[in-house]
Design a protein around this motif. Structure first.
Motif, PDB file in Angstrom:
ATOM      1  N   LEU A 145      -0.815   7.448  13.522  1.00 56.91           N
ATOM      2  CA  LEU A 145       0.457   7.208  14.215  1.00 56.91           C
ATOM      3  C   LEU A 145       0.616   8.203  15.360  1.00 56.91           C
ATOM      4  O   LEU A 145       1.087   7.846  16.442  1.00 56.91           O
ATOM      5  CB  LEU A 145       1.629   7.332  13.235  1.00 56.91           C
ATOM      6  N   ALA A 158       6.546  -3.087   0.545  1.00 58.22           N
ATOM      7  CA  ALA A 158       5.505  -2.558   1.431  1.00 58.22           C
ATOM      8  C   ALA A 158       5.340  -3.450   2.662  1.00 58.22           C
ATOM      9  O   ALA A 158       5.196  -2.951   3.781  1.00 58.22           O
ATOM     10  CB  ALA A 158       4.184  -2.457   0.670  1.00 58.22           C
ATOM     11  N   ALA A 214       5.993  -2.482   6.529  1.00 54.57           N
ATOM     12  CA  ALA A 214       4.901  -2.633   7.501  1.00 54.57           C
ATOM     13  C   ALA A 214       5.337  -3.529   8.662  1.00 54.57           C
ATOM     14  O   ALA A 214       4.981  -3.268   9.822  1.00 54.57           O
ATOM     15  CB  ALA A 214       3.667  -3.206   6.811  1.00 54.57           C
ATOM     16  N   ASP A 217       1.096  -0.616  -6.612  1.00 54.96           N
ATOM     17  CA  ASP A 217       1.791  -0.269  -7.851  1.00 54.96           C
ATOM     18  C   ASP A 217       1.418   1.118  -8.374  1.00 54.96           C
ATOM     19  O   ASP A 217       0.914   1.266  -9.484  1.00 54.96           O
ATOM     20  CB  ASP A 217       1.512  -1.318  -8.930  1.00 54.96           C
ATOM     21  N   ARG A 218       1.659   2.118  -7.570  1.00 54.90           N
ATOM     22  CA  ARG A 218       1.410   3.486  -8.040  1.00 54.90           C
ATOM     23  C   ARG A 218       2.267   3.788  -9.262  1.00 54.90           C
ATOM     24  O   ARG A 218       1.858   4.536 -10.145  1.00 54.90           O
ATOM     25  CB  ARG A 218       1.725   4.478  -6.920  1.00 54.90           C
ATOM     26  N   ALA A 219       3.472   3.224  -9.322  1.00 57.02           N
ATOM     27  CA  ALA A 219       4.375   3.481 -10.451  1.00 57.02           C
ATOM     28  C   ALA A 219       3.773   2.959 -11.753  1.00 57.02           C
ATOM     29  O   ALA A 219       3.835   3.611 -12.792  1.00 57.02           O
ATOM     30  CB  ALA A 219       5.729   2.832 -10.197  1.00 57.02           C
ATOM     31  N   VAL A 234      -1.382   0.194   9.607  1.00 56.93           N
ATOM     32  CA  VAL A 234      -0.039   0.143   9.030  1.00 56.93           C
ATOM     33  C   VAL A 234      -0.006  -0.848   7.858  1.00 56.93           C
ATOM     34  O   VAL A 234       0.668  -0.623   6.850  1.00 56.93           O
ATOM     35  CB  VAL A 234       0.995  -0.237  10.116  1.00 56.93           C
ATOM     36  N   PHE A 235      -0.792  -1.932   7.953  1.00 54.76           N
ATOM     37  CA  PHE A 235      -0.858  -2.887   6.842  1.00 54.76           C
ATOM     38  C   PHE A 235      -1.885  -2.466   5.791  1.00 54.76           C
ATOM     39  O   PHE A 235      -1.643  -2.615   4.594  1.00 54.76           O
ATOM     40  CB  PHE A 235      -1.169  -4.301   7.361  1.00 54.76           C
ATOM     41  N   THR A 290       6.659   5.681   6.999  1.00 65.15           N
ATOM     42  CA  THR A 290       5.428   5.952   6.244  1.00 65.15           C
ATOM     43  C   THR A 290       5.759   6.625   4.916  1.00 65.15           C
ATOM     44  O   THR A 290       5.238   6.244   3.861  1.00 65.15           O
ATOM     45  CB  THR A 290       4.497   6.860   7.061  1.00 65.15           C
ATOM     46  N   THR A 336       7.324   4.042   2.610  1.00 68.45           N
ATOM     47  CA  THR A 336       6.411   3.071   1.989  1.00 68.45           C
ATOM     48  C   THR A 336       5.670   3.696   0.804  1.00 68.45           C
ATOM     49  O   THR A 336       5.391   3.033  -0.195  1.00 68.45           O
ATOM     50  CB  THR A 336       5.440   2.475   3.041  1.00 68.45           C
ATOM     51  N   VAL A 337       5.394   5.017   0.888  1.00 63.10           N
ATOM     52  CA  VAL A 337       4.806   5.705  -0.278  1.00 63.10           C
ATOM     53  C   VAL A 337       5.844   5.757  -1.403  1.00 63.10           C
ATOM     54  O   VAL A 337       5.540   5.479  -2.565  1.00 63.10           O
ATOM     55  CB  VAL A 337       4.326   7.125   0.101  1.00 63.10           C
ATOM     56  N   PRO A 377      -0.600   0.500   2.919  1.00 63.94           N
ATOM     57  CA  PRO A 377       0.089   0.120   1.675  1.00 63.94           C
ATOM     58  C   PRO A 377      -0.706  -0.893   0.839  1.00 63.94           C
ATOM     59  O   PRO A 377      -0.640  -0.854  -0.385  1.00 63.94           O
ATOM     60  CB  PRO A 377       1.415  -0.477   2.149  1.00 63.94           C
ATOM     61  N   HIS A 392       7.206  -4.024  -5.229  1.00 59.49           N
ATOM     62  CA  HIS A 392       6.356  -3.085  -4.500  1.00 59.49           C
ATOM     63  C   HIS A 392       5.686  -3.767  -3.316  1.00 59.49           C
ATOM     64  O   HIS A 392       5.682  -3.262  -2.202  1.00 59.49           O
ATOM     65  CB  HIS A 392       5.256  -2.526  -5.411  1.00 59.49           C
ATOM     66  N   SER A 443       6.273   2.527  -3.471  1.00 59.28           N
ATOM     67  CA  SER A 443       5.227   2.194  -4.437  1.00 59.28           C
ATOM     68  C   SER A 443       5.392   2.977  -5.739  1.00 59.28           C
ATOM     69  O   SER A 443       4.810   2.617  -6.760  1.00 59.28           O
ATOM     70  CB  SER A 443       3.848   2.447  -3.840  1.00 59.28           C
ATOM     71  N   TYR A 444       6.168   4.061  -5.711  1.00 60.86           N
ATOM     72  CA  TYR A 444       6.408   4.841  -6.936  1.00 60.86           C
ATOM     73  C   TYR A 444       7.694   4.409  -7.641  1.00 60.86           C
ATOM     74  O   TYR A 444       8.036   4.950  -8.679  1.00 60.86           O
ATOM     75  CB  TYR A 444       6.464   6.327  -6.613  1.00 60.86           C
ATOM     76  N   MET A 445       8.442   3.469  -7.040  1.00 61.97           N
ATOM     77  CA  MET A 445       9.704   3.035  -7.643  1.00 61.97           C
ATOM     78  C   MET A 445       9.435   2.316  -8.961  1.00 61.97           C
ATOM     79  O   MET A 445       8.557   1.456  -9.032  1.00 61.97           O
ATOM     80  CB  MET A 445      10.440   2.099  -6.685  1.00 61.97           C
ATOM     81  N   LEU A 494       7.151   7.803  11.224  1.00 64.32           N
ATOM     82  CA  LEU A 494       6.831   8.794  10.189  1.00 64.32           C
ATOM     83  C   LEU A 494       7.739   8.608   8.978  1.00 64.32           C
ATOM     84  O   LEU A 494       7.288   8.626   7.831  1.00 64.32           O
ATOM     85  CB  LEU A 494       6.987  10.212  10.746  1.00 64.32           C
ATOM     86  N   LEU A 539      -1.586   1.731  -1.978  1.00 62.99           N
ATOM     87  CA  LEU A 539      -0.284   1.813  -2.655  1.00 62.99           C
ATOM     88  C   LEU A 539      -0.018   0.610  -3.547  1.00 62.99           C
ATOM     89  O   LEU A 539       1.094   0.110  -3.599  1.00 62.99           O
ATOM     90  CB  LEU A 539       0.834   1.951  -1.618  1.00 62.99           C
TER      91      LEU A 539
END
Lengths: 108, 255
Positions: B87, A42, A46, B248-250, B238-239, A22, A25-26, B242, A38, A29-31, A19, B246
């Motif tokens: 999970l 990730a 994983a 490049d959300r930034a 799990v793969f 998880t 990893t979110v 992301p 990224h 992606s916001y870094m 958890l 996910l």
């Protein structure tokens, strides 16, 4: 009883770690950083999660060496597959961008 | 290594355990053989998904902007919830195997039921997400439309060229590339969802067998082998999580 019975505490600890990873990893992606960080971040997270699941939930840590080597060889070959495929694509000038080759690239 | 030991005719010696099939020497060899066979299956499943994931990497390398745009259009809170649900179902599956090892029939059934419910919640959310894509015209090759903000007009003029026989060329390139992203999204999550549906059916079968006392602390191989399958499906997610949700959300400033 010849099989290794894993204590409940181990399962719950692994679940907690999954958890946490998880959420991590979110967060990655916001870094505010370059895109490749990224992707690599990730994939590393994983890979850690996969290792935890394979080792504890799938009992590989407590299984015979044959199972252990079989499981790790599978993932090793996937790694080889990805490294060679991407190495090929990144190092050559293939162009997938035009939808058809009948139209010159600059006409798009 | 028990698999390599010379075979002993246990029928002749009279020490054959009732839960050992006749082709095996003892419980341990039986267990190791089943595990190896299941792992061979799991590894080939890993290969099956890795082909699609390498395809994903190639297109992500070629179309970085489209992957950011497409990924940021996906529902992140919902998929994070779904990741936690999956999970959790892996945890309940591991606990079901644990209960089977100890011979707790009711606990085994409860944990299998919990795994089934969590898996169904995951699939329900997935159906909702697919419906959402349908409503927003994001099904590749069916009703795909991608509204681009500024680049539409400058690329759009090329569609007047008489040699553009391919109707797909009427779309701006970014839209075509995003369509590729959504194609990969549906193939990857679809293949994953099919595995979940098959898993749910197998859970039901195992629950019936468990109800009729088919298993014991000495013989719970089907539950353990199904556990391997279920955890493998979890690893795929799990793969996928992301890689699809996910990207490049930034860079896109969140959604």
């Amino acid at each position: 009883m010849h099989h290794h019975v894993i204590p409940l505490k181990v399962y719950l600890t692994i679940f907690g770690s999954l958890l946490f990873l998880t959420i991590a990893t979110v967060g990655v992606s916001y870094m505010p950083t370059v895109p490749i960080v990224h992707l690599i971040g990730a994939l590393i997270i994983a890979a850690i999660k996969t290792t935890l699941i394979v080792m504890f939930f799938m009992h590989v840590r407590y299984n015979s060496h044959l199972i252990w080597s079989f499981a790790s060889l599978g993932f090793f070959f996937v790694l080889l597959f990805m490294v060679f495929m991407m190495g090929d694509y990144i190092s050559q000038y293939y162009s997938l961008t035009p939808a058809t080759h009948a139209v010159p690239f600059d006409k798009f | 290594m028990s698999l390599a030991t010379p075979t002993v005719d246990t029928h002749a010696t009279g020490h054959h355990h009732p839960e050992v099939r006749h082709q095996f020497d003892d419980l341990e060899q039986q267990h190791d053989s089943y595990s190896l066979g299941m792992w061979a299956f799991v590894v080939q499943e890993v290969m099956f998904f890795s082909g699609m994931i390498v395809c994903y990497f190639i297109f992500r390398y070629k179309y970085p902007e489209a992957f950011i745009a497409g990924s940021n259009h996906l529902n992140l809170p919902l998929s994070t919830f779904n990741t936690v649900v999956l999970l959790s179902s892996s945890l309940t599956m591991a606990l079901a195997v644990h209960a089977a090892q100890l011979g707790h029939k009711m606990r085994l059934l409860q944990f299998l039921m919990a795994t089934l419910i969590l898996g169904s919640i995951f699939l329900g959310v997935k159906v909702y997400e697919y419906k959402d894509k349908y409503d927003h015209n994001l099904i590749p090759g069916y009703n795909f439309k991608w509204e681009t903000e500024s680049t539409t007009t400058e690329h759009g003029e090329a569609t007047d060229e008489p040699e553009s026989l391919n109707p797909a060329l009427k779309m701006p390139p970014l839209a075509q590339q995003v369509e590729v992203f959504y194609g990969l999204y549906f193939i990857l999550t679809g293949a994953h969802a099919i595995h979940m549906v098959i898993g749910a059916v197998i859970i039901l079968i195992i629950m019936v067998l468990a109800w009729y006392d088919h298993f014991s602390p000495n013989y719970y191989v089907p539950i353990e082998m199904f556990g391997l399958y279920w955890h493998f499906v979890d690893i795929v997610w799990v793969f996928l999580f992301p890689l699809l949700y996910l990207v490049d959300r930034a860079a896109a400033g969140g959604h």
